[in-house]
Motif scaffolding. Sequence first.
Motif, PDB file in Angstrom:
ATOM      1  N   GLU A  76       0.870  -1.175   0.000  1.00  0.00           N
ATOM      2  CA  GLU A  76       0.000   0.000   0.000  1.00  0.00           C
ATOM      3  C   GLU A  76       0.908   1.226   0.000  1.00  0.00           C
ATOM      4  N   HIS A  77       0.990   1.892  -1.111  1.00  0.00           N
ATOM      5  CA  HIS A  77       1.978   2.965  -1.283  1.00  0.00           C
ATOM      6  C   HIS A  77       1.303   4.324  -1.382  1.00  0.00           C
ATOM      7  N   GLU A  78       1.778   5.255  -0.552  1.00  0.00           N
ATOM      8  CA  GLU A  78       1.282   6.632  -0.592  1.00  0.00           C
ATOM      9  C   GLU A  78       2.347   7.520  -1.215  1.00  0.00           C
ATOM     10  N   TYR A  79       1.927   8.413  -2.095  1.00  0.00           N
ATOM     11  CA  TYR A  79       2.886   9.290  -2.765  1.00  0.00           C
ATOM     12  C   TYR A  79       2.254  10.644  -3.058  1.00  0.00           C
ATOM     13  N   VAL A 101      -0.879  16.872  -4.620  1.00  0.00           N
ATOM     14  CA  VAL A 101      -1.933  16.105  -3.944  1.00  0.00           C
ATOM     15  C   VAL A 101      -1.378  14.751  -3.518  1.00  0.00           C
ATOM     16  N   LYS A 102      -1.953  14.183  -2.475  1.00  0.00           N
ATOM     17  CA  LYS A 102      -1.557  12.860  -2.006  1.00  0.00           C
ATOM     18  C   LYS A 102      -2.430  11.803  -2.672  1.00  0.00           C
ATOM     19  N   LYS A 103      -1.783  10.721  -3.103  1.00  0.00           N
ATOM     20  CA  LYS A 103      -2.499   9.625  -3.742  1.00  0.00           C
ATOM     21  C   LYS A 103      -2.024   8.297  -3.173  1.00  0.00           C
ATOM     22  N   GLN A 119       8.775   9.028  -2.256  1.00  0.00           N
ATOM     23  CA  GLN A 119       7.309   9.179  -2.238  1.00  0.00           C
ATOM     24  C   GLN A 119       6.870  10.352  -3.110  1.00  0.00           C
ATOM     25  N   ARG A 120       7.525  10.475  -4.252  1.00  0.00           N
ATOM     26  CA  ARG A 120       7.189  11.507  -5.226  1.00  0.00           C
ATOM     27  C   ARG A 120       6.792  10.857  -6.552  1.00  0.00           C
ATOM     28  N   ASP A 121       5.691  11.330  -7.114  1.00  0.00           N
ATOM     29  CA  ASP A 121       5.230  10.937  -8.444  1.00  0.00           C
ATOM     30  C   ASP A 121       4.648   9.521  -8.474  1.00  0.00           C
TER      31      ASP A 121
END
Length: 341
Positions: free
Chosen positions: A167-170, A204-206, A317-319
Amino acid sequence: MTDQENITEDEAALYDRQIRLWGLDAQKRLRHSRILLIGLRGLGAEIAKNIVLAGIKSLTLLDQTEVTEEDTCSQFLIPQSEIGKNRAKSSLERTQQLNPMVEVTADDSDPKDKPDSYFSEFDVICATCCTSSLLTRIDKICADKKVKFFAGDVFGYYGYMFSDLGEHEYAQEVPKPKEKKSDIDSDEPSPKKAKVKDHKTVVVKKNATFTRLQHALDVDWRTDENSKKIRRTPNTYFIMQILLKFMEQNGRRVALGSREDDIVVLNNIRNTVLEDMKLNESVVSKEFSSYCFAELSPVCAIVGGVIGQEIIKAVSQRDSPHNNFFFYNGVNGEGLVDKIG
């Protein structure tokens, strides 16, 4: 923020351009990341170069095999005088020279012999040149311990990358939404203005959810849903399956020294794989087996560049990450991202 967590003046000067590109917080995450790289052939050398230059905390090179003459074609971290010596240890000096601020160590033991606890010591594991059984084992350990997992390999003109970030947040930059015009004076015609491109963006966070490697390899292509996707699925996925089965059955990679015999074996495995998956023979032509030998330097550079980029994106945690495969087919010059499983 403690002094240990802050970027030093020397690091700020060295990483100035990339700090401007992806921000100070992203660089701090890279600076604290501990990465294990398994397999130091041509692809491993490209990955090592890319992530060491990015400014990670530490890199462990793990490879139990010996340097061969074939390595001189694509493995630029190993001097030609090191033929016959261990790949990981022979790659250590030049890797360290790329960035003295990164802790680089070499381990000449076999990854198959490592206990599960060993792999939990890292933030990211990238496994190259491994059998499917070893890859699925490490991926399962990484999933249980919340370690980011990457796998990849190059066979002649073909190459692939797989990623499992759980589960990855970026964070991602997106175009800023345009403000809605007021309803006041809506009946009045608006004056004509010269068109000006608006390049304003917001961060924005995704979130992204990834699939285990075992599930991605065990897709049932006979179901109605999956059979409709076959034409859109890169044929390099099926070529990867054939080559992984060759490694699993023979305990080695295809080799130039046994090229003619290996081509026969590859085509036999091709027939079995396509039959088991209930796929038409046109999905993978017999000619593929002629293009699977040696690690071609340009293919290593392309696939290694993508893997290095994806590791940096995952840690910082970019892009948006590639979820979950990247395939490169050098025969027709195609590089495709696909989510399978």
